[in-house]
Design a protein around this motif. Structure first.
Motif, PDB file in Angstrom:
ATOM      1  N   VAL A  27       0.835  -1.209   0.000  1.00 57.30           N
ATOM      2  CA  VAL A  27       0.000   0.000   0.000  1.00 57.30           C
ATOM      3  C   VAL A  27       0.870   1.259   0.000  1.00 57.30           C
ATOM      4  O   VAL A  27       0.410   2.336  -0.380  1.00 57.30           O
ATOM      5  CB  VAL A  27      -1.010   0.025   1.173  1.00 57.30           C
ATOM      6  N   LYS A  28       2.145   1.119   0.384  1.00 60.82           N
ATOM      7  CA  LYS A  28       3.097   2.238   0.283  1.00 60.82           C
ATOM      8  C   LYS A  28       3.975   2.077  -0.958  1.00 60.82           C
ATOM      9  O   LYS A  28       5.015   2.733  -1.089  1.00 60.82           O
ATOM     10  CB  LYS A  28       4.000   2.271   1.532  1.00 60.82           C
ATOM     11  N   ASN A  29       3.587   1.167  -1.860  1.00 59.41           N
ATOM     12  CA  ASN A  29       4.381   0.843  -3.062  1.00 59.41           C
ATOM     13  C   ASN A  29       5.793   0.399  -2.708  1.00 59.41           C
ATOM     14  O   ASN A  29       6.765   0.762  -3.367  1.00 59.41           O
ATOM     15  CB  ASN A  29       4.409   2.019  -4.040  1.00 59.41           C
ATOM     16  N   GLU A  30       5.855  -0.409  -1.662  1.00 55.60           N
ATOM     17  CA  GLU A  30       7.134  -0.996  -1.277  1.00 55.60           C
ATOM     18  C   GLU A  30       6.947  -2.491  -1.030  1.00 55.60           C
ATOM     19  O   GLU A  30       5.820  -2.993  -1.053  1.00 55.60           O
ATOM     20  CB  GLU A  30       7.669  -0.318  -0.005  1.00 55.60           C
ATOM     21  N   THR A  31       8.056  -3.167  -0.802  1.00 56.48           N
ATOM     22  CA  THR A  31       8.003  -4.570  -0.384  1.00 56.48           C
ATOM     23  C   THR A  31       8.656  -4.660   0.990  1.00 56.48           C
ATOM     24  O   THR A  31       9.500  -3.827   1.318  1.00 56.48           O
ATOM     25  CB  THR A  31       8.761  -5.476  -1.393  1.00 56.48           C
ATOM     26  N   PRO A  32       8.274  -5.669   1.801  1.00 55.06           N
ATOM     27  CA  PRO A  32       8.815  -5.704   3.168  1.00 55.06           C
ATOM     28  C   PRO A  32      10.323  -5.922   3.204  1.00 55.06           C
ATOM     29  O   PRO A  32      10.996  -5.425   4.094  1.00 55.06           O
ATOM     30  CB  PRO A  32       8.083  -6.869   3.831  1.00 55.06           C
ATOM     31  N   PHE A  33      10.850  -6.683   2.238  1.00 61.82           N
ATOM     32  CA  PHE A  33      12.280  -6.994   2.215  1.00 61.82           C
ATOM     33  C   PHE A  33      12.849  -6.525   0.880  1.00 61.82           C
ATOM     34  O   PHE A  33      12.094  -6.156  -0.008  1.00 61.82           O
ATOM     35  CB  PHE A  33      12.476  -8.495   2.430  1.00 61.82           C
ATOM     36  N   THR A  34      14.164  -6.536   0.743  1.00 63.73           N
ATOM     37  CA  THR A  34      14.773  -6.006  -0.487  1.00 63.73           C
ATOM     38  C   THR A  34      14.241  -6.746  -1.713  1.00 63.73           C
ATOM     39  O   THR A  34      14.398  -7.970  -1.811  1.00 63.73           O
ATOM     40  CB  THR A  34      16.302  -6.149  -0.434  1.00 63.73           C
ATOM     41  N   PRO A  35      13.610  -6.039  -2.623  1.00 64.45           N
ATOM     42  CA  PRO A  35      13.052  -6.690  -3.820  1.00 64.45           C
ATOM     43  C   PRO A  35      14.117  -6.817  -4.916  1.00 64.45           C
ATOM     44  O   PRO A  35      15.162  -6.169  -4.849  1.00 64.45           O
ATOM     45  CB  PRO A  35      11.966  -5.710  -4.257  1.00 64.45           C
ATOM     46  N   PRO A  36      13.857  -7.632  -5.945  1.00 63.26           N
ATOM     47  CA  PRO A  36      14.783  -7.713  -7.085  1.00 63.26           C
ATOM     48  C   PRO A  36      14.587  -6.476  -7.973  1.00 63.26           C
ATOM     49  O   PRO A  36      13.938  -6.533  -9.015  1.00 63.26           O
ATOM     50  CB  PRO A  36      14.369  -9.004  -7.792  1.00 63.26           C
ATOM     51  N   VAL A  37      15.133  -5.346  -7.533  1.00 70.02           N
ATOM     52  CA  VAL A  37      14.852  -4.045  -8.150  1.00 70.02           C
ATOM     53  C   VAL A  37      15.110  -4.072  -9.660  1.00 70.02           C
ATOM     54  O   VAL A  37      14.265  -3.644 -10.460  1.00 70.02           O
ATOM     55  CB  VAL A  37      15.704  -2.932  -7.498  1.00 70.02           C
ATOM     56  N   SER A  38      16.271  -4.582 -10.060  1.00 62.67           N
ATOM     57  CA  SER A  38      16.619  -4.548 -11.481  1.00 62.67           C
ATOM     58  C   SER A  38      15.646  -5.372 -12.323  1.00 62.67           C
ATOM     59  O   SER A  38      15.250  -4.960 -13.420  1.00 62.67           O
ATOM     60  CB  SER A  38      18.042  -5.057 -11.684  1.00 62.67           C
ATOM     61  N   LEU A  39      15.264  -6.525 -11.784  1.00 63.21           N
ATOM     62  CA  LEU A  39      14.303  -7.353 -12.523  1.00 63.21           C
ATOM     63  C   LEU A  39      12.964  -6.642 -12.636  1.00 63.21           C
ATOM     64  O   LEU A  39      12.245  -6.799 -13.623  1.00 63.21           O
ATOM     65  CB  LEU A  39      14.117  -8.701 -11.826  1.00 63.21           C
ATOM     66  N   LEU A  40      12.628  -5.864 -11.619  1.00 65.75           N
ATOM     67  CA  LEU A  40      11.340  -5.163 -11.659  1.00 65.75           C
ATOM     68  C   LEU A  40      11.343  -4.071 -12.731  1.00 65.75           C
ATOM     69  O   LEU A  40      10.322  -3.809 -13.365  1.00 65.75           O
ATOM     70  CB  LEU A  40      10.976  -4.622 -10.275  1.00 65.75           C
ATOM     71  N   TRP A  41      12.505  -3.452 -12.982  1.00 67.16           N
ATOM     72  CA  TRP A  41      12.587  -2.531 -14.128  1.00 67.16           C
ATOM     73  C   TRP A  41      12.280  -3.296 -15.401  1.00 67.16           C
ATOM     74  O   TRP A  41      11.594  -2.810 -16.307  1.00 67.16           O
ATOM     75  CB  TRP A  41      13.988  -1.917 -14.270  1.00 67.16           C
ATOM     76  N   GLY A  42      12.815  -4.514 -15.482  1.00 66.09           N
ATOM     77  CA  GLY A  42      12.557  -5.360 -16.655  1.00 66.09           C
ATOM     78  C   GLY A  42      11.086  -5.718 -16.757  1.00 66.09           C
ATOM     79  O   GLY A  42      10.502  -5.690 -17.850  1.00 66.09           O
ATOM     80  N   LEU A  43      10.469  -6.027 -15.606  1.00 62.65           N
ATOM     81  CA  LEU A  43       9.056  -6.391 -15.626  1.00 62.65           C
ATOM     82  C   LEU A  43       8.208  -5.217 -16.117  1.00 62.65           C
ATOM     83  O   LEU A  43       7.270  -5.398 -16.902  1.00 62.65           O
ATOM     84  CB  LEU A  43       8.596  -6.841 -14.227  1.00 62.65           C
ATOM     85  N   LEU A  44       8.538  -4.020 -15.668  1.00 60.66           N
ATOM     86  CA  LEU A  44       7.767  -2.855 -16.129  1.00 60.66           C
ATOM     87  C   LEU A  44       7.855  -2.740 -17.655  1.00 60.66           C
ATOM     88  O   LEU A  44       6.854  -2.533 -18.344  1.00 60.66           O
ATOM     89  CB  LEU A  44       8.275  -1.574 -15.463  1.00 60.66           C
ATOM     90  N   GLU A  45       9.067  -2.904 -18.192  1.00 54.01           N
ATOM     91  CA  GLU A  45       9.236  -2.805 -19.644  1.00 54.01           C
ATOM     92  C   GLU A  45       8.430  -3.891 -20.361  1.00 54.01           C
ATOM     93  O   GLU A  45       7.758  -3.628 -21.360  1.00 54.01           O
ATOM     94  CB  GLU A  45      10.734  -2.929 -19.982  1.00 54.01           C
ATOM     95  N   ALA A  46       8.489  -5.098 -19.821  1.00 58.07           N
ATOM     96  CA  ALA A  46       7.752  -6.212 -20.441  1.00 58.07           C
ATOM     97  C   ALA A  46       6.251  -5.939 -20.422  1.00 58.07           C
ATOM     98  O   ALA A  46       5.540  -6.182 -21.404  1.00 58.07           O
ATOM     99  CB  ALA A  46       8.068  -7.515 -19.704  1.00 58.07           C
ATOM    100  N   LEU A  47       5.770  -5.400 -19.293  1.00 59.38           N
ATOM    101  CA  LEU A  47       4.336  -5.098 -19.190  1.00 59.38           C
ATOM    102  C   LEU A  47       3.959  -3.996 -20.172  1.00 59.38           C
ATOM    103  O   LEU A  47       2.883  -4.032 -20.783  1.00 59.38           O
ATOM    104  CB  LEU A  47       3.984  -4.682 -17.752  1.00 59.38           C
ATOM    105  N   GLU A  48       4.848  -3.029 -20.349  1.00 64.46           N
ATOM    106  CA  GLU A  48       4.567  -1.974 -21.334  1.00 64.46           C
ATOM    107  C   GLU A  48       4.494  -2.567 -22.741  1.00 64.46           C
ATOM    108  O   GLU A  48       3.622  -2.206 -23.533  1.00 64.46           O
ATOM    109  CB  GLU A  48       5.610  -0.856 -21.238  1.00 64.46           C
ATOM    110  N   MET A  49       5.379  -3.503 -23.032  1.00 62.47           N
ATOM    111  CA  MET A  49       5.324  -4.166 -24.348  1.00 62.47           C
ATOM    112  C   MET A  49       3.997  -4.892 -24.530  1.00 62.47           C
ATOM    113  O   MET A  49       3.374  -4.825 -25.593  1.00 62.47           O
ATOM    114  CB  MET A  49       6.489  -5.163 -24.492  1.00 62.47           C
ATOM    115  N   ILE A  50       3.557  -5.580 -23.477  1.00 65.18           N
ATOM    116  CA  ILE A  50       2.287  -6.321 -23.558  1.00 65.18           C
ATOM    117  C   ILE A  50       1.124  -5.356 -23.794  1.00 65.18           C
ATOM    118  O   ILE A  50       0.260  -5.587 -24.638  1.00 65.18           O
ATOM    119  CB  ILE A  50       2.066  -7.155 -22.271  1.00 65.18           C
ATOM    120  N   HIS A  51       1.129  -4.234 -23.079  1.00 68.25           N
ATOM    121  CA  HIS A  51       0.014  -3.292 -23.226  1.00 68.25           C
ATOM    122  C   HIS A  51       0.083  -2.548 -24.556  1.00 68.25           C
ATOM    123  O   HIS A  51      -0.952  -2.173 -25.103  1.00 68.25           O
ATOM    124  CB  HIS A  51      -0.056  -2.353 -22.028  1.00 68.25           C
ATOM    125  N   GLU A  52       1.292  -2.312 -25.082  1.00 66.44           N
ATOM    126  CA  GLU A  52       1.404  -1.680 -26.407  1.00 66.44           C
ATOM    127  C   GLU A  52       0.772  -2.575 -27.472  1.00 66.44           C
ATOM    128  O   GLU A  52       0.082  -2.103 -28.372  1.00 66.44           O
ATOM    129  CB  GLU A  52       2.880  -1.426 -26.765  1.00 66.44           C
TER     130      GLU A  52
END
Ligand code: PLP
Length: 397
Positions: free
Chosen positions: A249-274
């Motif tokens: 709800v604060k746009n965070e995760t409780p523990f260190t997330p795989p930040v770099s992979l999440l940048w990749g996920l955002l790009e992949a999701l943008e490709m899917i929505h495009e």
């Protein structure tokens, strides 16, 4: 060159033709598009800073429509199995009864995890290559009280899809939770969590989501949260969905997330929505059909029953006088093309190719062309162009 994942380490092979690029055509992990790779290479940011919160907020918006849900999605550093375990760690008490659908290897894994959590596991077994029967599940639920039904949406070991909508009708108005492994379906095959009344749907980054392995996703319904929120003797800490909810709800995760992979996920999701979700799902259907048509024409018929063919995994029957692992090795050695055999009761008899994520018409025609050359290289007599011609006709129909 490392081994394809489906080969054993005693079976050392090396690629003979480096002229071919490495073609990752497994039913996961799948090929990562250049756009996603570049996004992953971006500067690492603070996971408690504004850039990360903006990233997770955007991911959240783009992921919900893929799950077909209004639920809050939770993100973990995890493989798919971790998310299957996380689901059960959050809802089961020792001694709870669960009903597991077994029509392939992944159903067996769900049962093994439930066992590890001390549940009383009942299984409904269906022939490998057939989908689970919703009516049979209904009958079981009428006889006994179950805390949860565990089901694999897309059985990657056999290339079969389960009708979650029909199964959800049996759990919708009962206290039983419907837990769905959508690891090999999300982004490839329609997932409509809310409409299907699925309670927990889990997935992972390395299949239809076109990312490297490492991100696990879980979507939890209101009905499931009531159970998750109860205190129970089963230990949970890293996997505790309550902690994940308090952070997301604060746009965070409780523990260190795989930040770099999440940048990749955002790009992949943008490709899917495009491309649009509808187009992406239609493309998976079209490509899977073309791949099956090409293979069938070459004497590699589809393994599963026609009634429930997967759009993300093509499982093929290997001719009696060949062993699947020979085909897998030949494709890798000569054409740098990595497909999967089977590591279960179908060993040697079934080979599998992914149509997941970043796959195009050209990929399918190339697969079929190399498979044809492989079959001929192994002594079959397939007339030149047989498979490509059938696949091409399917693509243009
Ligand atoms: C790939 C896959 C998983 C996840 O496996 P991990 O190796 O743990 O990521 C789970 N379920 C299905 C149906 C799969 O195809």
């Amino acid at each position: 060159m490392s081994l394809p994942s489906n080969e054993s380490s005693t079976d050392v092979i090396s690629r003979q033709s480096p002229a071919h690029e490495y073609r990752l055509r497994l039913p996961g992990p799948t090929a990562v598009p250049q756009r996603v790779q570049s996004a992953i290479a971006k500067t690492l940011v603070n996971h408690r800073g504004p850039e990360f919160r903006a990233l997770l907020r955007e991911i959240e918006q783009l992921t919900k429509p893929l799950f077909g849900t209004e639920n809050q999605i939770l993100y973990f550093a995890s493989s798919g199995t971790g998310m299957m375990e996380a689901s059960l760690a959050n809802i089961l008490r020792p001694g709870d009864r669960v009903l597991v659908m077994k029509n392939g290897q992944w159903g067996e894994r769900f049962a093994a995890i439930a066992n590890a959590y001390g549940a009383k596991v009942d299984s409904l077994e269906f022939p490998w290559g057939e989908p689970p029967e919703a009516e049979a599940i209904g009958r079981k639920l009428a006889q006994d009280d179950y805390a949860a039904v565990l089901i694999t949406h897309n059985e990657s070991s056999t290339g079969v899809v389960a009708d979650i909508a029909a199964i959800g009708e049996h759990t919708r108005d009962s206290p039983t939770l419907l837990v769905v492994d959508a690891v090999s379906s999300l982004g490839c095959i329609p997932v409509e969590q809310d409409a299907w009344a699925a309670d927990i749907v889990v997935s992972a980054s390395q299949k239809g989501l076109m990312c490297p392995p490492g991100i696990g996703l879980a979507s939890v319904s209101e009905k499931a949260w009531e159970i998750v929120d109860e205190e129970r003797p089963t230990p949970r800490f890293y996997w505790d969905f309550r902690k994940a909810r308090a952070s997301i709800v604060k746009n965070e995760t409780p523990f260190t997330p795989p930040v770099s992979l999440l940048w990749g996920l955002l790009e992949a999701l943008e490709m899917i929505h495009e491309e649009s979700i509808a187009e992406v799902l239609a493309r998976h259907g079209r490509l899977a059909q073309a791949l099956r048509a090409g293979c069938d024409a070459m004497g590699l018929p589809s393994f599963p029953s026609d009634s429930a063919l997967s759009n993300s995994v093509t499982a093929l029957q290997v001719p009696e006088d060949l062993d699947g692992s020979t085909i897998v090795k030949h494709l890798y050695n000569n054409y740098g093309t990595v497909i999967a055999g089977s590591r279960n009761r179908l060993k040697g008899r079934v080979i599998r190719i992914g149509t997941m994520g970043h796959v195009s018409d050209g990929d399918i025609l190339t697969d079929v062309h190399f498979l044809e050359a492989t079959l001929n290289g192994l002594g079959r007599q397939v007339a030149s162009g047989t498979g490509v011609s059938a696949a091409s006709a399917s693509l243009s129909s």
